[in-house]
Scaffold this active site. Structure first.
Site, PDB file in Angstrom:
ATOM      1  N   GLY A  54      42.417  24.847  47.811  1.00 15.33           N
ATOM      2  CA  GLY A  54      43.036  23.642  47.276  1.00 15.33           C
ATOM      3  C   GLY A  54      43.239  23.609  45.778  1.00 15.33           C
ATOM      4  N   CYS A  75      40.301  48.182  43.625  1.00 18.94           N
ATOM      5  CA  CYS A  75      41.574  47.466  43.477  1.00 18.94           C
ATOM      6  C   CYS A  75      42.001  47.402  42.015  1.00 18.94           C
ATOM      7  CB  CYS A  75      41.461  46.065  44.062  1.00 18.94           C
ATOM      8  SG  CYS A  75      41.435  46.031  45.870  1.00 18.94           S
TER       9      CYS A  75
END
Length: 372
Positions: free
Chosen positions: A168, A343
């Site tokens: 959110g 990554c």
């Protein structure tokens, strides 16, 4: 004797990137278990990552090691058994259909919120920050959120859809700073629960829904860090759905990791342990999916910022590990360190990219002014 021969074979491969086994450079591999050589030569990147998780080897600068390996394309020189099976599986199956797409939500995004709170910023942004004139993660993530809002030209009159809304963060930021109404959808139960509490009292709705089942009409639409879980077979489907949901004259922003070459495959270790059934799009795949649906207004590339983001996450994760000890074990810690650092190395080697695209249905009247 056999391990000695296998060690020589692997050392010969690694030497192409100036990597030594048990060497003195920060990017050199320190082997603790002789079984490491056979496992890597037999299983490639999967065995490389799994053996790290199990403590068979270490590296002082793992991100630098991975960057060197990828720059010299050393993975292609190691036998990856099962590669043909992976290719056939990706071609024949829709690995991101409605049922299989739940796997990544359950195994990754439904992990304890305490894990993500340990390394993310206050807005819980699990996507690349925008490090313009700053080295601070929290500031970079606020700048990323504001960049998205400005690119979408948000106003208090807008009704915005966030597909794959995470915890959110965007909904809270956009509703508070720009006064718009935001609807967020996700298939992760933990994210939905968190986002509803996080955005309580704001003009925000958080709904559990697969994008394929969702209907409505919106002025602006955002997909940020979600299309990586959609898969090439479904790119045309999600783009058609966004086109249906977007009002005439509206704007759509796509924020995604990208790759340089079209493929239906992903790194087998990442696929098994971090993002099951996920795939990264290429320029070609995105282009084909939006053809005849959208006008491309802007394409912004800033993948170097994901290297900085991942390194900041890694630092936070380890600094706050004591808060997670009662929930996760040391193997989990090694797994997440390997994930974050490998990554980072991939973005540093420019094997992965980060793109933001702004799209409209029929073109912006008077032209679209790029925002940076």
């Amino acid at each position: 004797m056999e391990n000695g021969r296998l060690k020589q074979t692997l050392q010969k491969i690694l030497a192409g990137a100036n990597i030594n086994i048990n060497g003195t450079n920060s990017w050199d591999i320190q082997v603790h278990d002789e079984r490491f050589y056979q496992r890597v030569l037999a299983q490639g990147s999967l065995g490389f990552g799994e053996s790290y998780m199990e403590g068979w080897w270490d590296c002082e600068q793992l991100d630098g090691l991975v960057s060197r390996i990828l720059n010299k394309e050393l993975i292609e020189k190691v036998d990856r058994r099962g590669l043909l099976l992976d290719i056939l599986r990706a071609q024949l199956l829709n690995l991101q259909d409605k049922e299989r797409s739940k796997k990544v939500a359950k195994e990754h995004y439904d992990l304890s919120p305490k894990l993500y709170e340990s390394f993310l910023d206050p807005y819980n942004q699990y996507t690349c920050g925008y490090f313009k004139d700053t080295n601070n993660l929290n500031r970079a993530q606020e700048q990323k959120l504001d960049l998205i809002c400005r690119k979408l030209k948000l106003s208090s009159k807008d009704n915005v859809l966030d597909i794959g809304c995470g915890w959110g963060g965007f909904a809270k930021f956009a509703s508070e700073r720009y006064g718009c109404q935001v609807t967020g959808i996700s298939i992760s139960d933990e994210q939905i629960k968190y986002a509803r509490e996080y955005c309580e009292g704001l003009p925000v709705k958080i709904i559990k829904s697969d994008y394929r089942n969702f209907n409505g009409e919106f002025d602006k639409i955002l997909i940020c860090g979600m299309i990586e879980h959609v898969g090439p077979k479904n790119y045309p489907i999600i783009m058609k759905k966004v086109n249906e949901l977007l009002k005439k004259g509206g704007l759509f922003l796509l924020h995604t990791i990208g790759i340089n070459k079209s493929t239906n495959l992903t790194d087998p270790w990442i696929d098994k342990y971090i993002f099951p059934n996920s795939r990264l799009p290429s320029v070609k795949q995105i282009g084909e999916a939006i053809e005849n649906l959208f006008v491309l207004e802007d394409w912004h590339s800033f993948g170097q910022d994901y290297d900085k983001t991942l390194m900041a996450w890694h630092k936070n994760f380890n600094r706050n590990w004591d808060n997670l000890k009662g929930i996760y074990d040391k193997k989990f810690k090694r797994m997440w360190n390997y994930y974050l650092l490998s990554c980072a190395g991939s973005f540093r080697a420019r094997k992965n990219q980060l793109w933001q695209l702004v799209l409209s249905k029929k073109g912006v009247k008077g032209g679209y002014k790029s925002v940076r």
